[in-house]
Write an enzyme that holds these catalytic residues in place. Structure first.
Site, PDB file in Angstrom:
ATOM      1  N   LYS A 120     -23.330  31.622  30.027  1.00 12.98           N
ATOM      2  CA  LYS A 120     -22.924  30.441  29.247  1.00 12.98           C
ATOM      3  C   LYS A 120     -23.171  29.162  30.046  1.00 12.98           C
ATOM      4  O   LYS A 120     -23.707  28.188  29.529  1.00 12.98           O
ATOM      5  CB  LYS A 120     -21.432  30.524  28.904  1.00 12.98           C
ATOM      6  CG  LYS A 120     -21.123  31.411  27.713  1.00 12.98           C
ATOM      7  CD  LYS A 120     -19.628  31.479  27.528  1.00 12.98           C
ATOM      8  CE  LYS A 120     -19.256  32.278  26.295  1.00 12.98           C
ATOM      9  NZ  LYS A 120     -19.723  31.659  25.058  1.00 12.98           N
TER      10      LYS A 120
ATOM     11  N   ARG B  33     -16.785  29.601  40.109  1.00 11.71           N
ATOM     12  CA  ARG B  33     -16.591  28.249  40.645  1.00 11.71           C
ATOM     13  C   ARG B  33     -17.858  27.441  40.372  1.00 11.71           C
ATOM     14  O   ARG B  33     -18.949  27.869  40.743  1.00 11.71           O
ATOM     15  CB  ARG B  33     -16.328  28.349  42.139  1.00 11.71           C
ATOM     16  CG  ARG B  33     -15.960  27.038  42.773  1.00 11.71           C
ATOM     17  CD  ARG B  33     -15.502  27.260  44.194  1.00 11.71           C
ATOM     18  NE  ARG B  33     -14.215  27.914  44.288  1.00 11.71           N
ATOM     19  CZ  ARG B  33     -13.817  28.635  45.332  1.00 11.71           C
ATOM     20  NH1 ARG B  33     -14.621  28.814  46.354  1.00 11.71           N
ATOM     21  NH2 ARG B  33     -12.624  29.188  45.348  1.00 11.71           N
TER      22      ARG B  33
ATOM     23  N   LYS C  79      -2.791  18.646  44.424  1.00 16.10           N
ATOM     24  CA  LYS C  79      -1.701  19.383  45.081  1.00 16.10           C
ATOM     25  C   LYS C  79      -1.201  18.552  46.271  1.00 16.10           C
ATOM     26  O   LYS C  79      -1.956  17.713  46.784  1.00 16.10           O
ATOM     27  CB  LYS C  79      -2.235  20.733  45.576  1.00 16.10           C
ATOM     28  CG  LYS C  79      -2.401  21.741  44.453  1.00 16.10           C
ATOM     29  CD  LYS C  79      -2.463  23.145  45.008  1.00 16.10           C
ATOM     30  CE  LYS C  79      -2.297  24.143  43.902  1.00 16.10           C
ATOM     31  NZ  LYS C  79      -2.319  25.523  44.370  1.00 16.10           N
TER      32      LYS C  79
ATOM     33  N   HIS D 173      -8.918  23.585  36.935  1.00 20.23           N
ATOM     34  CA  HIS D 173      -8.876  25.043  36.745  1.00 20.23           C
ATOM     35  C   HIS D 173      -8.674  25.384  35.273  1.00 20.23           C
ATOM     36  O   HIS D 173      -7.770  24.837  34.637  1.00 20.23           O
ATOM     37  CB  HIS D 173      -7.697  25.665  37.509  1.00 20.23           C
ATOM     38  CG  HIS D 173      -7.848  25.642  38.991  1.00 20.23           C
ATOM     39  ND1 HIS D 173      -7.003  26.327  39.830  1.00 20.23           N
ATOM     40  CD2 HIS D 173      -8.744  25.036  39.799  1.00 20.23           C
ATOM     41  CE1 HIS D 173      -7.375  26.131  41.086  1.00 20.23           C
ATOM     42  NE2 HIS D 173      -8.422  25.336  41.088  1.00 20.23           N
TER      43      HIS D 173
ATOM     44  N   GLU E 212     -11.033  33.072  35.553  1.00 19.16           N
ATOM     45  CA  GLU E 212     -10.606  31.769  36.068  1.00 19.16           C
ATOM     46  C   GLU E 212     -11.845  30.939  36.394  1.00 19.16           C
ATOM     47  O   GLU E 212     -12.733  31.403  37.123  1.00 19.16           O
ATOM     48  CB  GLU E 212      -9.765  31.926  37.344  1.00 19.16           C
ATOM     49  CG  GLU E 212      -9.236  30.561  37.814  1.00 19.16           C
ATOM     50  CD  GLU E 212      -8.568  30.609  39.190  1.00 19.16           C
ATOM     51  OE1 GLU E 212      -7.372  30.345  39.272  1.00 19.16           O
ATOM     52  OE2 GLU E 212      -9.270  30.906  40.172  1.00 19.16           O
TER      53      GLU E 212
ATOM     54  N   ALA F  87     -12.197  21.787  50.140  1.00 15.35           N
ATOM     55  CA  ALA F  87     -11.471  23.038  49.854  1.00 15.35           C
ATOM     56  C   ALA F  87     -12.001  24.199  50.692  1.00 15.35           C
ATOM     57  O   ALA F  87     -11.225  25.017  51.189  1.00 15.35           O
ATOM     58  CB  ALA F  87     -11.565  23.368  48.369  1.00 15.35           C
TER      59      ALA F  87
ATOM     60  N   GLU G 201     -10.785  23.579  54.285  1.00 11.34           N
ATOM     61  CA  GLU G 201      -9.328  23.730  54.351  1.00 11.34           C
ATOM     62  C   GLU G 201      -8.950  25.213  54.289  1.00 11.34           C
ATOM     63  O   GLU G 201      -8.051  25.669  54.992  1.00 11.34           O
ATOM     64  CB  GLU G 201      -8.684  22.960  53.185  1.00 11.34           C
ATOM     65  CG  GLU G 201      -7.174  22.880  53.242  1.00 11.34           C
ATOM     66  CD  GLU G 201      -6.478  23.966  52.462  1.00 11.34           C
ATOM     67  OE1 GLU G 201      -5.249  24.005  52.488  1.00 11.34           O
ATOM     68  OE2 GLU G 201      -7.144  24.794  51.812  1.00 11.34           O
ATOM     69  N   HIS G 202      -9.659  25.961  53.454  1.00 11.98           N
ATOM     70  CA  HIS G 202      -9.422  27.403  53.307  1.00 11.98           C
ATOM     71  C   HIS G 202      -9.616  28.095  54.655  1.00 11.98           C
ATOM     72  O   HIS G 202      -8.784  28.900  55.082  1.00 11.98           O
ATOM     73  CB  HIS G 202     -10.402  27.952  52.261  1.00 11.98           C
ATOM     74  CG  HIS G 202      -9.997  29.274  51.708  1.00 11.98           C
ATOM     75  ND1 HIS G 202     -10.472  30.451  52.219  1.00 11.98           N
ATOM     76  CD2 HIS G 202      -9.174  29.603  50.699  1.00 11.98           C
ATOM     77  CE1 HIS G 202      -9.940  31.452  51.545  1.00 11.98           C
ATOM     78  NE2 HIS G 202      -9.141  30.971  50.612  1.00 11.98           N
TER      79      HIS G 202
HETATM   80  P1  0O2 Z   1      -9.141  32.947  46.378  1.00 12.58           P
HETATM   81  O1  0O2 Z   1      -9.453  33.702  47.630  1.00 12.58           O
HETATM   82  O2  0O2 Z   1      -9.967  31.689  46.248  1.00 12.58           O
HETATM   83  O3  0O2 Z   1      -9.143  33.753  45.132  1.00 12.58           O
HETATM   84  P2  0O2 Z   1      -1.833  32.249  41.114  1.00 12.58           P
HETATM   85  O4  0O2 Z   1      -1.429  32.484  42.540  1.00 12.58           O
HETATM   86  O5  0O2 Z   1      -3.356  32.196  40.940  1.00 12.58           O
HETATM   87  O6  0O2 Z   1      -1.213  33.148  40.143  1.00 12.58           O
HETATM   88  P3  0O2 Z   1      -1.395  29.482  41.380  1.00 12.58           P
HETATM   89  O7  0O2 Z   1      -1.061  29.501  42.822  1.00 12.58           O
HETATM   90  O8  0O2 Z   1      -0.659  28.521  40.518  1.00 12.58           O
HETATM   91  O9  0O2 Z   1      -1.229  30.890  40.700  1.00 12.58           O
HETATM   92  O10 0O2 Z   1      -2.933  29.278  41.236  1.00 12.58           O
HETATM   93  P4  0O2 Z   1      -3.766  27.970  41.359  1.00 12.58           P
HETATM   94  O11 0O2 Z   1      -2.990  26.836  41.885  1.00 12.58           O
HETATM   95  O12 0O2 Z   1      -4.434  27.770  40.032  1.00 12.58           O
HETATM   96  O13 0O2 Z   1      -4.809  28.379  42.478  1.00 12.58           O
HETATM   97  C1  0O2 Z   1      -5.629  29.482  42.357  1.00 12.58           C
HETATM   98  C2  0O2 Z   1      -6.871  29.346  43.213  1.00 12.58           C
HETATM   99  O14 0O2 Z   1      -7.220  27.969  43.412  1.00 12.58           O
HETATM  100  C3  0O2 Z   1      -6.743  29.894  44.614  1.00 12.58           C
HETATM  101  O15 0O2 Z   1      -7.022  31.270  44.569  1.00 12.58           O
HETATM  102  C4  0O2 Z   1      -7.821  29.112  45.367  1.00 12.58           C
HETATM  103  O16 0O2 Z   1      -9.108  29.620  45.085  1.00 12.58           O
HETATM  104  C5  0O2 Z   1      -7.710  27.754  44.729  1.00 12.58           C
HETATM  105  N1  0O2 Z   1      -6.706  26.912  45.431  1.00 12.58           N
HETATM  106  C6  0O2 Z   1      -5.508  26.548  44.986  1.00 12.58           C
HETATM  107  N2  0O2 Z   1      -4.870  25.760  45.869  1.00 12.58           N
HETATM  108  C7  0O2 Z   1      -5.701  25.627  46.915  1.00 12.58           C
HETATM  109  C8  0O2 Z   1      -5.602  24.919  48.169  1.00 12.58           C
HETATM  110  O17 0O2 Z   1      -4.628  24.271  48.484  1.00 12.58           O
HETATM  111  N3  0O2 Z   1      -6.679  25.016  49.004  1.00 12.58           N
HETATM  112  C9  0O2 Z   1      -7.809  25.728  48.693  1.00 12.58           C
HETATM  113  N4  0O2 Z   1      -8.800  25.755  49.578  1.00 12.58           N
HETATM  114  N5  0O2 Z   1      -7.913  26.421  47.531  1.00 12.58           N
HETATM  115  C10 0O2 Z   1      -6.885  26.367  46.656  1.00 12.58           C
HETATM  116  P5  0O2 Z   1      -6.470  32.290  45.647  1.00 12.58           P
HETATM  117  O18 0O2 Z   1      -6.193  33.562  44.957  1.00 12.58           O
HETATM  118  O19 0O2 Z   1      -5.344  31.664  46.418  1.00 12.58           O
HETATM  119  O20 0O2 Z   1      -7.645  32.452  46.653  1.00 12.58           O
END
Ligand code: 0O2
Length: 249
Positions: free
Chosen positions: A36, A93, A128, A136, A155, A167, A170-171
């Site tokens: 898509k 992404r 944040k 998202h 997602e 990001a 920071e990760h």
């Molecule tokens: P990965 O390894 O990328 O998959 P959830 O925990 O998803 O049920 P939440 O915490 O509300 O609920 O989710 P949110 O805020 O939508 O964030 C989900 C994803 O966004 C994260 O996935 C990260 O990929 C990214 N993300 C969110 N906050 C941050 C941040 O502060 N820094 C960075 N670098 N990425 C962020 P995962 O599963 O944590 O990690």
């Protein structure tokens, strides 16, 4: 050890098929979303001579990360609970050049009839506390299997190059320091996020101004030639030094 009965074997076989289907269905959903997004990218380039998508990455959540999330969210260890509660097993992404492209792309996806938007988190308008920015979307897409249709969570994270730069680093830093970074450093990370956001705003403004100049330029060209298609073509060839050799007379 008791030997397996026929019923046991049948259960095991069914469970194995279920597990294979369970993970495969997320890969199919990712393939669908990637297609898509690629269609939008190509069509946009074709019609508007502009590309709002830099690149796309997709990933399936690793089984151990799924299990960690099951524990963190205190869920049942069942496929059903995982299917309903973990909405980022399939993740895509998309990196865009400008902030406006993020919203353009997101509304194009939201308008598609087979995409159901379940949740939208705008971390650009509401970053944040650590400075993280991205848009998202949690969506559901239909996957057509041999004997049924499944609606699967995906997602979609949409961000600019600057947001992605911040990001990604920071990760890395977050994990390297095992989630315990001192306040001074988290303050510096936040300041870096603010700089990235400032850079995005500057680039967006330059982009807008150049776009207006371009529009004005082509409007002037049309007015100059009073809309006659032959003279417009002629001016374009002349202006850009194009060679008309090889074109039919
Ligand atoms: P990965 O390894 O990328 O998959 P959830 O925990 O998803 O049920 P939440 O915490 O509300 O609920 O989710 P949110 O805020 O939508 O964030 C989900 C994803 O966004 C994260 O996935 C990260 O990929 C990214 N993300 C969110 N906050 C941050 C941040 O502060 N820094 C960075 N670098 N990425 C962020 P995962 O599963 O944590 O990690």
């Amino acid at each position: 050890m008791q030997p397996f009965s026929q019923t046991h074997l049948l259960h095991l076989k069914n469970f194995k098929t279920e597990l294979a289907r369970f993970s495969a269905v997320y890969k199919f959903a990712l393939d669908e979303m990637t297609t898509k997004i690629n269609i939008l990218k190509e069509e946009f380039q074709y019609i508007h001579d502009y590309n709002p998508i830099e690149h796309t990455n997709s990933r399936l959540k690793a089984p151990e990360s799924i299990l960690k999330k099951v524990l963190r969210k205190d869920l049942d260890f069942s496929l059903e609970a995982i299917r309903e509660n973990i909405k980022d097993i399939a993740g895509i992404r998309v990196t865009c050049p400008f902030i406006s492209d993020i919203y353009t792309l997101s509304s194009m996806l939201e308008r598609q009839k087979d995409i159901e938007v379940i949740e939208k988190k705008d971390y650009i308008r509401n970053p944040k506390p650590n400075g993280y920015q991205s848009l998202h979307l949690i969506v559901k897409v239909p996957v057509f299997l041999s004997d049924r249709e499944e609606r699967v969570y995906v997602e979609v994270q949409i961000r600019t190059i600057a947001m992605d730069f911040w990001a990604s680093l920071e990760h890395k830093i977050y994990y390297k320091y095992d989630k315990g970074i001192p306040e001074r450093l988290s303050g510096e990370l936040k300041a870096a996020a603010d700089s990235a956001a400032e850079l995005d705003r500057k680039m967006e403004n330059i982009h807008k101004e150049v776009k207006e100049l371009k529009n004005q330029d082509s409007l002037n060209l049309e007015l100059l030639n009073e809309g006659d298609p032959d003279s417009i073509l002629h001016s374009i060839f002349e202006r850009y030094g194009l060679n008309i050799k090889g074109l039919p007379e």
